[in-house]
Each structure stands twice: as structure tokens, then as C-alpha cells.
Design a protein around this motif. Structure first.
Motif, mmCIF file in Angstrom:
data_model
loop_
_atom_site.group_PDB
_atom_site.id
_atom_site.type_symbol
_atom_site.label_atom_id
_atom_site.label_comp_id
_atom_site.label_asym_id
_atom_site.label_seq_id
_atom_site.Cartn_x
_atom_site.Cartn_y
_atom_site.Cartn_z
ATOM 1 N N ARG A 160 -7.057 -1.054 9.423
ATOM 2 C CA ARG A 160 -5.881 -0.367 8.852
ATOM 3 C C ARG A 160 -5.869 -0.489 7.327
ATOM 4 N NH1 ARG A 160 -1.172 1.156 12.083
ATOM 5 N NH2 ARG A 160 -1.738 0.918 14.272
ATOM 6 N N LEU A 161 -6.150 -1.680 6.817
ATOM 7 C CA LEU A 161 -6.170 -1.866 5.365
ATOM 8 C C LEU A 161 -7.256 -0.995 4.716
ATOM 9 C CD1 LEU A 161 -5.608 -5.728 5.065
ATOM 10 C CD2 LEU A 161 -3.987 -3.896 4.455
ATOM 11 N N THR A 162 -8.407 -0.920 5.343
ATOM 12 C CA THR A 162 -9.487 -0.078 4.826
ATOM 13 C C THR A 162 -9.056 1.380 4.787
ATOM 14 O OG1 THR A 162 -11.166 -1.619 5.632
ATOM 15 C CG2 THR A 162 -11.879 0.647 5.209
ATOM 16 N N ARG A 163 -8.404 1.839 5.838
ATOM 17 C CA ARG A 163 -7.908 3.224 5.904
ATOM 18 C C ARG A 163 -6.839 3.469 4.834
ATOM 19 N NH1 ARG A 163 -3.530 5.128 8.749
ATOM 20 N NH2 ARG A 163 -3.390 3.199 9.909
ATOM 21 N N LEU A 164 -5.924 2.526 4.657
ATOM 22 C CA LEU A 164 -4.852 2.665 3.666
ATOM 23 C C LEU A 164 -5.399 2.658 2.236
ATOM 24 C CD1 LEU A 164 -2.277 0.342 5.441
ATOM 25 C CD2 LEU A 164 -2.026 2.823 5.093
ATOM 26 N N ARG A 165 -6.444 1.872 1.996
ATOM 27 C CA ARG A 165 -7.088 1.877 0.670
ATOM 28 C C ARG A 165 -7.817 3.194 0.430
ATOM 29 N NH1 ARG A 165 -8.863 -3.632 2.426
ATOM 30 N NH2 ARG A 165 -7.420 -5.071 1.446
ATOM 31 N N ALA A 166 -8.564 3.641 1.421
ATOM 32 C CA ALA A 166 -9.327 4.884 1.286
ATOM 33 C C ALA A 166 -8.414 6.086 1.056
ATOM 34 C CB ALA A 166 -10.197 5.112 2.521
ATOM 35 N N ALA A 167 -7.241 6.066 1.657
ATOM 36 C CA ALA A 167 -6.287 7.171 1.508
ATOM 37 C C ALA A 167 -5.486 7.075 0.206
ATOM 38 C CB ALA A 167 -5.326 7.200 2.702
ATOM 39 N N GLY A 168 -5.635 5.969 -0.517
ATOM 40 C CA GLY A 168 -4.909 5.812 -1.772
ATOM 41 C C GLY A 168 -3.485 5.308 -1.610
ATOM 42 N N VAL A 169 -3.096 4.941 -0.392
ATOM 43 C CA VAL A 169 -1.766 4.368 -0.178
ATOM 44 C C VAL A 169 -1.700 3.007 -0.874
ATOM 45 C CG1 VAL A 169 -0.095 3.560 1.538
ATOM 46 C CG2 VAL A 169 -1.448 5.617 1.984
ATOM 47 N N ILE A 170 -2.751 2.211 -0.718
ATOM 48 C CA ILE A 170 -2.895 0.963 -1.474
ATOM 49 C C ILE A 170 -3.757 1.304 -2.682
ATOM 50 C CG2 ILE A 170 -3.809 -1.393 -1.494
ATOM 51 C CD1 ILE A 170 -3.313 -1.495 1.532
ATOM 52 N N ARG A 171 -3.118 1.342 -3.857
ATOM 53 C CA ARG A 171 -3.824 1.753 -5.072
ATOM 54 C C ARG A 171 -4.585 0.613 -5.719
ATOM 55 N NH1 ARG A 171 0.805 5.052 -8.178
ATOM 56 N NH2 ARG A 171 0.960 2.982 -9.064
ATOM 57 N N ALA A 172 -4.064 -0.608 -5.627
ATOM 58 C CA ALA A 172 -4.714 -1.759 -6.266
ATOM 59 C C ALA A 172 -4.173 -3.038 -5.648
ATOM 60 C CB ALA A 172 -4.439 -1.759 -7.764
ATOM 61 N N GLU A 173 -4.934 -4.088 -5.781
ATOM 62 C CA GLU A 173 -4.496 -5.417 -5.357
ATOM 63 C C GLU A 173 -4.708 -6.325 -6.558
ATOM 64 O OE1 GLU A 173 -5.871 -6.465 -1.313
ATOM 65 O OE2 GLU A 173 -6.522 -4.376 -1.243
ATOM 66 N N VAL A 174 -3.608 -6.835 -7.097
ATOM 67 C CA VAL A 174 -3.663 -7.565 -8.355
ATOM 68 C C VAL A 174 -2.980 -8.917 -8.239
ATOM 69 C CG1 VAL A 174 -3.686 -5.432 -9.710
ATOM 70 C CG2 VAL A 174 -1.515 -6.538 -9.203
ATOM 71 N N ALA A 175 -3.282 -9.795 -9.187
ATOM 72 C CA ALA A 175 -2.582 -11.072 -9.290
ATOM 73 C C ALA A 175 -1.396 -10.874 -10.231
ATOM 74 C CB ALA A 175 -3.517 -12.137 -9.851
ATOM 75 N N VAL A 176 -0.252 -11.420 -9.883
ATOM 76 C CA VAL A 176 0.934 -11.343 -10.727
ATOM 77 C C VAL A 176 0.987 -12.631 -11.538
ATOM 78 C CG1 VAL A 176 3.447 -11.137 -10.777
ATOM 79 C CG2 VAL A 176 2.118 -9.899 -9.045
ATOM 80 N N LEU A 177 0.906 -12.492 -12.852
ATOM 81 C CA LEU A 177 0.836 -13.647 -13.746
ATOM 82 C C LEU A 177 2.196 -13.947 -14.367
ATOM 83 C CD1 LEU A 177 -2.450 -12.630 -15.597
ATOM 84 C CD2 LEU A 177 -2.205 -13.918 -13.469
ATOM 85 N N ASP A 178 2.375 -15.181 -14.791
ATOM 86 C CA ASP A 178 3.604 -15.595 -15.457
ATOM 87 C C ASP A 178 3.475 -15.308 -16.952
ATOM 88 O OD1 ASP A 178 6.070 -16.826 -16.064
ATOM 89 O OD2 ASP A 178 5.042 -18.732 -16.449
ATOM 90 N N PRO A 179 4.240 -14.348 -17.490
ATOM 91 C CA PRO A 179 4.116 -13.972 -18.897
ATOM 92 C C PRO A 179 4.360 -15.136 -19.869
ATOM 93 C CG PRO A 179 5.572 -12.437 -17.752
ATOM 94 C CD PRO A 179 5.257 -13.550 -16.808
#
Length: 159
Positions: A39-58
Motif C-alpha cells: 500500500r505504501l509503495t502504491r501511495l508513493r507511486a501515485a504521489g499521495v505520499i510526496r515525501a518522507e522527512v525528518a522534522v527538526l527542532d528550529p
């Protein structure tokens, strides 16, 4: 792409923590790890999941001042808007930039170390074709999120 209830629940989970192991995601939504991966592969390929990033403390990284800036350009010349947008895209301290309707043309969110750095950066970013801008320094961050509301998934106050 049609998304079902399981996709919605999975999307809600991964946008809260994209590093969560497949088996934990599967346990939470009632699927095997391999089914979650498909499912994750399908969602990434379709562009539903655009990126997976780390959220940093400014603050930890020396960018403790958040400010919202309202910007009005001199006129509606498309070249001026294009140039402004290119400057916003090129500046890594610009966190968000939105074209808006009304008395202002843009809303910009900046992260800088302090007021002095904010002034310096604003002078550089907003010098060309800008009629006026107003800086609103944030006193306190109440909520900062990139989370998108997922249909059918309700986030309560406990998350």
C-alpha cells in the motif's frame, strides 16, 4: 486514485511518524507488514505520499525566531511575481510562501536566528518590486504542523 478506509488510516499513521516499522503499522490497521508495504509503495507511486522527512527542532539549530510576513508587490506585472516566487523558492529560511487574495499578495513564513537576522534577510528578499511588507514576529509557537486532515480519521486531543 481511489483511497479506501485502510489507506486513510495508514496515511494518518505515517504522516504522524513515517519511521514507524511496518509491523507496527500493520498491527494498528489490521494488515500484514507486506500488505502495508504494498500500500505504501502504491501511495508513493501515485504521489499521495510526496515525501518522507525528518522534522527538526528550529531552536536547536539556531533558527528560534519564526515570523509571518505580509507582502504587497508594486503592481501585477507577471515578471515581478515570477521574480518574487523565484527568490522565495531559492531561500532556505523561507518555510512557507502563499499567494493570497486581498490587500496583500503573499504570506511568507521565515525562520531566522533573531530579529537582526530577520531584518537583514527581509531587506534582501523584499527589496525588488515590493511596495510594502509587514513583519509579524511570533511570540510563541502554539501549533506547527504539515499534517493534512485525512477523510474519516479523527484526531482527538490525545494525539
Amino acid at each position: 486514485m481511489t483511497l479506501d478506509e485502510i489507506d486513510h488510516r495508514l496515511l494518518d499513521l505515517v504522516q504522524a511518524d513515517a519511521a514507524r516499522p511496518l509491523h507496527e503499522l500493520g498491527d494498528a490497521i489490521g494488515l500484514s507488514p507486506s500488505a502495508v508495504q504494498r500500500r505504501l509503495t502504491r501511495l508513493r507511486a501515485a504521489g499521495v505520499i510526496r515525501a518522507e522527512v525528518a522534522v527538526l527542532d528550529p531552536e536547536t539549530l539556531g533558527a528560534g525566531m519564526t515570523s509571518v510576513i505580509l507582502v504587497a508587490l508594486i503592481d501585477d506585472d507577471e515578471k515581478h511575481h515570477t521574480g518574487f516566487r523565484e527568490r522565495m523558492l531559492a531561500e532556505h529560511r523561507v518555510q512557507h510562501c502563499y499567494s493570497i487574495v486581498g490587500h496583500w499578495d503573499y504570506v511568507v513564513v521565515l525562520l531566522t536566528p533573531d530579529l537582526k537576522a530577520n531584518r537583514h534577510l527581509s531587506r534582501r528578499l523584499f527589496d525588488k518590486h515590493v511596495k510594502r511588507f509587514e513583519t509579524l514576529p511570533a511570540f510563541e509557537v502554539i501549533k506547527s504542523s504539515q499534517a493534512v486532515p485525512v477523510p474519516g480519521v479523527s484526531r482527538g486531543s490525545g494525539r
